[in-house]
Design a protein around this motif. Sequence first.
Motif, PDB file in Angstrom:
ATOM      1  N   LEU A 130      44.915  58.711  41.334  1.00 48.02           N
ATOM      2  CA  LEU A 130      44.086  57.880  41.902  1.00 48.02           C
ATOM      3  C   LEU A 130      43.365  56.983  40.911  1.00 48.02           C
ATOM      4  O   LEU A 130      42.874  57.939  39.985  1.00 48.02           O
ATOM      5  CB  LEU A 130      43.466  58.345  43.110  1.00 48.02           C
ATOM      6  CG  LEU A 130      44.452  58.464  43.965  1.00 48.02           C
ATOM      7  CD1 LEU A 130      43.310  59.459  45.526  1.00 48.02           C
ATOM      8  CD2 LEU A 130      45.087  57.281  45.457  1.00 48.02           C
ATOM      9  N   HIS A 166      39.017  62.119  49.387  1.00 44.45           N
ATOM     10  CA  HIS A 166      38.617  60.763  50.377  1.00 44.45           C
ATOM     11  C   HIS A 166      39.272  62.392  51.930  1.00 44.45           C
ATOM     12  O   HIS A 166      39.149  63.388  51.545  1.00 44.45           O
ATOM     13  CB  HIS A 166      40.025  60.261  50.667  1.00 44.45           C
ATOM     14  CG  HIS A 166      39.933  59.511  49.784  1.00 44.45           C
ATOM     15  ND1 HIS A 166      39.579  58.007  49.611  1.00 44.45           N
ATOM     16  CD2 HIS A 166      40.212  59.524  47.880  1.00 44.45           C
ATOM     17  CE1 HIS A 166      39.497  57.278  48.408  1.00 44.45           C
ATOM     18  NE2 HIS A 166      40.467  58.805  47.797  1.00 44.45           N
ATOM     19  N   MET A 178      48.674  59.245  51.698  1.00 46.87           N
ATOM     20  CA  MET A 178      49.528  58.907  50.391  1.00 46.87           C
ATOM     21  C   MET A 178      50.495  59.409  50.137  1.00 46.87           C
ATOM     22  O   MET A 178      51.275  59.423  49.633  1.00 46.87           O
ATOM     23  CB  MET A 178      48.344  59.881  49.937  1.00 46.87           C
ATOM     24  CG  MET A 178      47.971  59.494  48.090  1.00 46.87           C
ATOM     25  SD  MET A 178      46.998  60.048  46.860  1.00 46.87           S
ATOM     26  CE  MET A 178      47.584  60.382  45.670  1.00 46.87           C
ATOM     27  N   GLU A 188      44.770  49.172  43.753  1.00 47.45           N
ATOM     28  CA  GLU A 188      44.086  48.910  45.049  1.00 47.45           C
ATOM     29  C   GLU A 188      44.631  48.468  45.738  1.00 47.45           C
ATOM     30  O   GLU A 188      44.514  48.786  47.079  1.00 47.45           O
ATOM     31  CB  GLU A 188      42.840  47.903  44.060  1.00 47.45           C
ATOM     32  CG  GLU A 188      42.055  48.284  43.194  1.00 47.45           C
ATOM     33  CD  GLU A 188      40.552  47.672  43.544  1.00 47.45           C
ATOM     34  OE1 GLU A 188      40.927  46.595  44.504  1.00 47.45           O
ATOM     35  OE2 GLU A 188      40.335  47.597  42.039  1.00 47.45           O
ATOM     36  N   ASP A 196      47.812  49.134  46.738  1.00 49.38           N
ATOM     37  CA  ASP A 196      48.227  50.610  46.650  1.00 49.38           C
ATOM     38  C   ASP A 196      48.040  51.461  47.694  1.00 49.38           C
ATOM     39  O   ASP A 196      47.642  51.684  48.731  1.00 49.38           O
ATOM     40  CB  ASP A 196      48.691  52.315  45.506  1.00 49.38           C
ATOM     41  CG  ASP A 196      50.371  51.693  45.140  1.00 49.38           C
ATOM     42  OD1 ASP A 196      50.790  50.852  45.524  1.00 49.38           O
ATOM     43  OD2 ASP A 196      49.606  51.665  43.707  1.00 49.38           O
ATOM     44  N   GLU A 197      46.155  51.262  47.581  1.00 45.72           N
ATOM     45  CA  GLU A 197      45.486  52.189  48.303  1.00 45.72           C
ATOM     46  C   GLU A 197      45.098  51.963  49.416  1.00 45.72           C
ATOM     47  O   GLU A 197      45.061  52.397  50.548  1.00 45.72           O
ATOM     48  CB  GLU A 197      44.162  52.595  47.760  1.00 45.72           C
ATOM     49  CG  GLU A 197      43.843  53.454  46.067  1.00 45.72           C
ATOM     50  CD  GLU A 197      42.800  53.864  46.515  1.00 45.72           C
ATOM     51  OE1 GLU A 197      41.763  53.997  46.542  1.00 45.72           O
ATOM     52  OE2 GLU A 197      42.433  54.100  44.847  1.00 45.72           O
ATOM     53  N   ARG A 202      45.760  53.344  53.542  1.00 43.35           N
ATOM     54  CA  ARG A 202      44.539  53.265  54.500  1.00 43.35           C
ATOM     55  C   ARG A 202      45.820  53.138  55.930  1.00 43.35           C
ATOM     56  O   ARG A 202      45.059  53.435  56.795  1.00 43.35           O
ATOM     57  CB  ARG A 202      43.524  52.230  54.487  1.00 43.35           C
ATOM     58  CG  ARG A 202      42.686  53.095  52.882  1.00 43.35           C
ATOM     59  CD  ARG A 202      41.265  52.736  52.790  1.00 43.35           C
ATOM     60  NE  ARG A 202      40.608  53.498  52.409  1.00 43.35           N
ATOM     61  CZ  ARG A 202      40.886  53.007  50.822  1.00 43.35           C
ATOM     62  NH1 ARG A 202      41.011  52.053  49.700  1.00 43.35           N
ATOM     63  NH2 ARG A 202      40.031  53.717  49.528  1.00 43.35           N
TER      64      ARG A 202
END
Length: 236
Positions: free
Chosen positions: A6, A12, A20, A214, A216-217, A221
């Motif tokens: 990451l 998290h 993930m 970002e 991907d993140e 979520r």
Amino acid sequence: MIYIDLKTTATHRLSFYLAMEEYVARSVYAGEDCFFMWQVEPTVIFGRNQVAENEVDLAYCRTEGIDVFRRKSGGGCVYADMSNVMLSYITREDDLTEAFDHYLALLTAALQRIGIPAVRNDHNDVMLGGHKISGNAIWHLPGRTIAHGTLLYDTRMEHMTRAITPGKQKLDKNGVQSVAQRITLLKDYTTLSLEDIKRSLRNTICDKTHCLTEADEDGIRLIEREYLDPQFIYGK
């Protein structure tokens, strides 16, 4: 093997890391096996087919601020905190037995390389001195298999023994009277720190790195919403 990283070092919730795994399997995977490690604040995670009330002291968890989540793999209930490390492995191997065998062989070989005589037992646990240091589970989605597990270095034993409430039948099956009797801690078998062990596992198992963006993140979520849904956690 590719190590999935990451951009930030922020911690998290456990639900994020489960998402993930799924995101990497569905959207990032490029034909090579992937691996990553993560840590969480005090959390209990129970298996796909378990009933939370039968496995977890929910009142104790609420009082102590311990998160509770369900995963999509089977297996039993585990406790995690920042003194342990969690492991995730993604592969295209469709045969669950083959995938599990490969993952556990990688893990035990990497531990043996740093002088920790870990071995696998018949229940897909990793053992040290006859006691468990790693419990593992696996699940399959189209074209991908995800294996994940714990690695006990240290832990707040009071949380582990009070938050998890396995039935007597399960304890008898493992020949113990309590959760504490069944486990051991890596810190008692090595002078290496947890960070040393993490670094060694990464360097031994992986030879390249892929860093998530970002975007991907954001995708993680979106998947995480399911893991945060009370109906998913408690409704089965």
